[in-house]
Scaffold this motif. Structure first.
Motif, PDB file in Angstrom:
ATOM      1  N   HIS A   1       0.838  -1.207   0.000  1.00  0.00           N
ATOM      2  CA  HIS A   1       0.000   0.000   0.000  1.00  0.00           C
ATOM      3  C   HIS A   1       0.865   1.247   0.000  1.00  0.00           C
ATOM      4  O   HIS A   1       1.932   1.295   0.616  1.00  0.00           O
ATOM      5  CB  HIS A   1      -0.908   0.013   1.229  1.00  0.00           C
TER       6      HIS A   1
ATOM      7  N   GLU B   1      -8.159   4.557  -4.205  1.00  0.00           N
ATOM      8  CA  GLU B   1      -8.940   5.057  -3.070  1.00  0.00           C
ATOM      9  C   GLU B   1      -9.828   6.177  -3.557  1.00  0.00           C
ATOM     10  O   GLU B   1      -9.358   7.138  -4.173  1.00  0.00           O
ATOM     11  CB  GLU B   1      -8.019   5.534  -1.945  1.00  0.00           C
TER      12      GLU B   1
ATOM     13  N   GLU C   1     -11.330   2.031  -0.483  1.00  0.00           N
ATOM     14  CA  GLU C   1     -10.620   1.251  -1.486  1.00  0.00           C
ATOM     15  C   GLU C   1     -11.580   0.630  -2.501  1.00  0.00           C
ATOM     16  O   GLU C   1     -12.635   0.099  -2.142  1.00  0.00           O
ATOM     17  CB  GLU C   1      -9.804   0.141  -0.818  1.00  0.00           C
TER      18      GLU C   1
ATOM     19  N   SER D   1      -3.431   3.346  -5.089  1.00  0.00           N
ATOM     20  CA  SER D   1      -2.928   3.174  -3.725  1.00  0.00           C
ATOM     21  C   SER D   1      -2.405   1.779  -3.387  1.00  0.00           C
ATOM     22  O   SER D   1      -1.693   1.624  -2.391  1.00  0.00           O
ATOM     23  CB  SER D   1      -4.032   3.509  -2.712  1.00  0.00           C
TER      24      SER D   1
END
Length: 741
Positions: A108, A140, A144, A177
């Motif tokens: 991440h 995001e 998510e 992300s």
């Protein structure tokens, strides 16, 4: 206008004025003069340049012997080893993980813009057989969302895989992300190495275009704001007033972030403290009124009352006539880091019910003020465990428990409308800082702004159309400041953040903050650019230690001011972003941000529907000034030089890691005398021949020394006739037309 990258200077543009004469018996050769006026068309160029890679911005590495560049381990495969030393494909280590069903390694990053990258590359092999692995890509928004699930068959030998981001539905994503490598349902062992995003190649020439008639919106003076704080002992001083005046500061926020929810304005104390803070409200008001700045005041929600807040409004605007217009109910009250003494702390329903009382009592104290409430993007963000008051989205039918959804739906049910909502933006979390992704992160303004507007429309209905979105805090990292905040990168981010916000509906931008304090204990990694091995949210430390962000803020006053017009500038390379403004005077400003980590870049700039004069002014701040502060402690200011090759199309070279402001004036005007009218012998009619949108002044004199402005006119077309009354009895009278920046 063509653009390249080497040095930034100030360019003086000259507009030739014309003098027309109404008189008798004069020697025309002695009185006809050509007047040159300084012109003001701005082109701001921010060149971002790095220190390690020879390629623009460089590839963004995820893993190389370890996770790097702010990537975090979010995997769920038990026993995964991110430092497996046996037979790596590249370097000393690789990743080993095993799956029984659908376990995965997952990485991440703080959301970033993938526009600068073309491919995802990595090395991979299996521990036996030819199993498949699934590559999952997430964005995001603000929660998510998975955008790709890409299956890949692999073998027992290392193979290098290159996948176009377009094949993973991840190209040009402003909020990417997360990447995961997941098993396909059967027991398998996998090995991964050298994972990275491949940067776009640097173009030989970047094409930048701006059309003076393609308007986006009006510039808001509240975009040029700063947060101030009760702990700042140097605030109410002549030095600070001078410093803020030098920056052209137009609005300030008080009393200082999270401290607001403990602060009692009447005593200048917090909670049960027996001591008073260094800066009182009276101190703040003294500075704000001396500057002529507007104010945004955050009242105490966490430990305060509506009565206390209303008394503050009354004291400020009724008793002392400060006319402070913008008032916030609390600070980030969705966050558990905020002080909240309510029975149900950090509860959106409780906040909405109490906010109603705050708004009603504060408005009763002064009906002219605007009162705002705290929001955060995402229908289910910051629910904080509360489920007693669900919010049903009337558009989608979904039930949600997040802060903004519940708070807005509750306010609507109470028939209370806020004047604005309050949004804070920090694109990185501590420990995840990366210069390249930070300088791509400002695309999130449009994403978050659209998300907030949709939630306001969904949960508040038609009444939300008149509710503004204001950002009252912005900086690069949410907490734990490291060296990036005090580096040149922080200054480039500040300018880029403003440029992207100006293309959205957000109506304010308050930088966090003026003075905060140096912190040596956080992310000062060598991969981050900069020589200061400490962080600081502030733009200055003490009275004289100015960080690059101070100079970026100072430069912005020459780029745009309230009442100007934002134009739609475009660039065909994401690493050289462009923003433009048409000044109220008729000048045009172009902000270009070069996000290259090492090289100078050449831009070819084309200006349509505006004819600049050949001479311009360049103001710049970059590596030479910042490095001088390291070498000899000198505080080197913005540099100003001239540039004589401006036109509708020209080249300019911008040096590494720099802010450049190029100011182009409109081309010279003409003033023509029209034939007199026999019926009006005392009237003298002139015709201004210039450019649409440019402001010209007609001035008159009888001695060629003292000129008096007769009228100021902004051309709607290319010509304008102006009737001037001749002074009775005057032997001679002269007129001229000038462009006044």
């Amino acid at each position: 206008m063509i653009f390249s990258v080497t040095s930034l200077s100030t360019i003086k543009a000259v507009a030739t004025g014309a003098i027309l004469i109404h008189g008798r018996g004069l020697n025309m050769k002695r009185v006809i003069q050509r007047i040159q006026r300084r012109a003001v068309y701005w082109l701001l160029i921010v060149c971002v340049m790095g220190m390690t890679s020879a390629q623009s911005q460089g590839n963004l590495q995820v893993y190389g012997d370890k996770l790097v560049n702010g990537w975090q381990d979010w995997g769920w495969a038990p026993g995964r080893n991110l430092a497996y030393p046996t037979n790596p494909a590249v370097g000393a280590n690789c990743i080993q993980f095993s799956t029984v069903t659908y376990e995965a390694v997952s990485f991440h990053h703080t959301p970033f813009d993938t526009s600068a990258y073309t491919n995802l590359t990595f090395w991979i092999k299996s521990g036996g057989g030819t199993p498949s692995v699934h590559i999952l890509m997430n964005v995001e928004n603000p929660g998510e969302t998975q955008v790709a699930n890409y299956p890949l068959n692999i073998s027992t030998s290392w193979q290098k895989v290159t996948l176009p981001l377009s094949s993973l539905a991840s190209a040009n994503r402003p909020n990417f992300s997360r990447i995961s490598f997941q098993g396909s349902g059967s027991p398998s062992t996998f090995y991964l190495d050298d994972i990275q995003f491949t940067a776009n190649p640097v173009p030989a020439l970047t094409h930048i275009s701006v059309n003076a008639t393609q308007t986006v919106r009006t510039v808001d003076a509240r975009w040029f704001g700063i947060n101030t704080a009760i702990w700042d002992s140097a605030f109410d001083t002549a030095g600070t007033i001078s410093l803020l005046g030098e920056m052209g500061m137009q609005t300030m926020r008080f009393p200082g972030g999270s401290a607001s929810d403990e602060y009692h304005w009447a005593t200048g104390k917090s909670s049960t403290n027996t001591w008073s803070w260094a800066t009182s409200f009276a101190n703040f008001a003294h500075v704000a009124t001396n500057l002529g700045a507007q104010a945004c005041i955050t009242v105490n929600y966490g430990t305060g009352t509506p009565v206390e807040a209303a008394a503050w409004v009354r004291h400020a605007n009724v008793t002392n006539h400060y006319a402070f217009k913008y008032w916030e109910v609390g600070n980030e009250n969705y966050g558990t880091w905020e002080t909240d003494s309510n029975t149900f702390p950090h509860d959106p329903y409780t906040y909405a019910v109490r906010a109603k009382d705050y708004m009603q009592q504060m408005r009763a104290a002064d009906p002219t003020i605007k009162v705002g409430v705290v929001v955060t993007p995402g229908e289910n963000s910051y629910a904080n465990g509360y489920t007693a008051h669900p919010a049903i989205n009337p558009r989608t039918g979904t039930t949600n428990y997040g802060w903004t959804a519940v708070m807005l739906s509750t306010l609507k049910s109470l028939s209370v409308t806020p004047d604005f909502v309050i949004y804070h933006r920090y694109p990185q979390n501590p420990g995840e800082e990366n210069d390249a992704t930070l300088l791509q992160s400002s695309g999130g303004w449009a994403v978050d702004g659209a998300e907030l507007r949709q939630e306001m429309t969904d949960y508040f209905g038609a009444g939300s159309a008149g509710i503004e979105i204001l950002c009252t805090e912005n900086n690069s990292v949410s907490s734990g400041t490291g060296k990036q905040t005090t580096s040149l990168v922080g200054a480039l981010f500040m300018a880029d953040s403003l440029g992207r916000l100006m293309k959205t509906e957000l109506n304010s931008l308050y930088w966090w903050d003026l003075r905060n304090g140096q912190d040596f204990a956080n992310n000062n990694d060598a991969s981050l650019y900069g020589w200061r091995n400490y962080g600081d949210y502030g733009i200055v430390n003490g009275q004289t230690d100015r960080y690059p962000t101070f100079y970026a803020g100072k430069l912005m006053q020459y780029f745009a001011r309230g009442g100007d017009t934002v134009l739609n500038a475009t660039s065909d390379y994401q690493g050289l972003a462009a923003y433009a403004v048409r000044r109220a005077s008729g000048a045009l400003t172009l902000l270009v941000i070069n996000k290259d980590p090492l090289n100078s870049m050449t831009g070819q700039v084309n200006v349509a529907s505006f004819i600049p004069g050949s001479a311009s002014t360049i103001r710049s701040y970059g590596m030479p000034q910042d490095n001088a502060a390291q070498t000899n402690g000198a505080q080197v200011d913005i540099t100003q030089t001239g540039f004589a090759s401006a036109g509708t199309n020209f080249n300019y070279t911008v040096p590494p890691y720099s802010l450049t402001l190029l100011t182009l004036a409109p081309t010279a005007l003409k003033l023509v005398a029209l034939p007199p009218t026999p019926s009006a012998p005392t009237q003298f009619v002139t015709q201004i021949q210039g450019q649409p949108g440019v402001r010209y002044a007609i001035q008159s004199t009888m001695n060629l020394t003292s000129w008096i402005s007769v009228s100021t006119n902004t051309l709607a077309g290319s010509t304008l006739n102006v009737t001037n009354a001749a002074t009775p009895g005057a032997k001679a009278q002269f007129w001229r037309a000038v462009w006044l920046p």
